[in-house]
Write a protein that holds these residues in place. Structure first.
Motif, PDB file in Angstrom:
ATOM      1  N   SER A   1       0.844  -1.187   0.000  1.00  0.00           N
ATOM      2  CA  SER A   1       0.000   0.000   0.000  1.00  0.00           C
ATOM      3  C   SER A   1       0.886   1.247   0.000  1.00  0.00           C
ATOM      4  N   ARG A   2       0.249   2.386  -0.117  1.00  0.00           N
ATOM      5  CA  ARG A   2       1.008   3.642  -0.140  1.00  0.00           C
ATOM      6  C   ARG A   2       1.809   3.822   1.150  1.00  0.00           C
ATOM      7  N   LYS A   3       1.171   3.560   2.294  1.00  0.00           N
ATOM      8  CA  LYS A   3       1.841   3.726   3.585  1.00  0.00           C
ATOM      9  C   LYS A   3       2.976   2.712   3.753  1.00  0.00           C
ATOM     10  N   LEU A   4       2.724   1.471   3.361  1.00  0.00           N
ATOM     11  CA  LEU A   4       3.752   0.436   3.471  1.00  0.00           C
ATOM     12  C   LEU A   4       4.908   0.693   2.506  1.00  0.00           C
ATOM     13  N   THR A   5       4.597   1.245   1.329  1.00  0.00           N
ATOM     14  CA  THR A   5       5.652   1.576   0.369  1.00  0.00           C
ATOM     15  C   THR A   5       6.615   2.599   0.951  1.00  0.00           C
ATOM     16  N   LYS A   6       6.088   3.592   1.636  1.00  0.00           N
ATOM     17  CA  LYS A   6       6.954   4.594   2.274  1.00  0.00           C
ATOM     18  C   LYS A   6       7.820   3.961   3.359  1.00  0.00           C
TER      19      LYS A   6
END
Length: 153
Positions: free
Chosen positions: A32-37
């Motif tokens: 996800s976007r948060k996990l990618t960061k």
């Protein structure tokens, strides 16, 4: 030189959704976007601590030597073309018991790994495989836990 920097900035300013459009069909589980960061932050810290293996060739060599025992996670870029370059990696990682996760862009993964070139995959080793520990061990543990949710081997 300023023109070159602005064109690179325009390329990197794609949103997460735009990057996900270029992802291949085998890119599952996609972070996800948060996990990618979180993953990019981990790769950056791990490359500074010199506990990463960059590229398909180095990752496969490390797995065959047995470096993927404990506290190890593999991050694979989802926008690799041709697909044959990384199509064997998920199978090999599942056989070795190493959790893996896909991120949308190889350019961002390469930048996080500290290289100028886009990187197709990165293997991050934890403190169990090194003598010294680095400060983002708890971040590594959370990413491994989230990657194992997709693959409850």
């Amino acid at each position: 030189m300023a023109e070159h920097e602005t064109t690179l900035k325009k390329i990197d300013d794609k949103s997460y959704e735009e990057k996900c459009k270029a992802v291949s069909v085998i890119s599952h589980p996609l972070a996800s976007r948060k996990l990618t960061k979180k993953v990019h932050k981990l790769v950056k810290k791990a490359s500074q601590a010199k506990v990463v293996r960059r590229g398909v060739k180095e990752v496969i060599k490390a797995l065959r030597k047995g470096e993927g025992k404990k506290d190890t996670v593999c991050i694979i870029a989802g926008d690799i073309y041709p697909l044959d370059v990384i199509s064997h990696l998920p199978i090999l990682l599942e056989e070795k018991g190493v959790p893996y996760i896909f991120v949308p862009a190889k350019r961002d993964l390469g930048a996080a790994a500290g290289t100028k070139r886009p990187t197709s995959c990165v293997l991050v080793k934890g403190s169990a495989s090194t003598v010294t520990t680095y400060e983002s061990q708890e971040l590594l543990d959370t990413i491994i836990a989230e990657a194992k949710e997709y693959h409850p081997n």
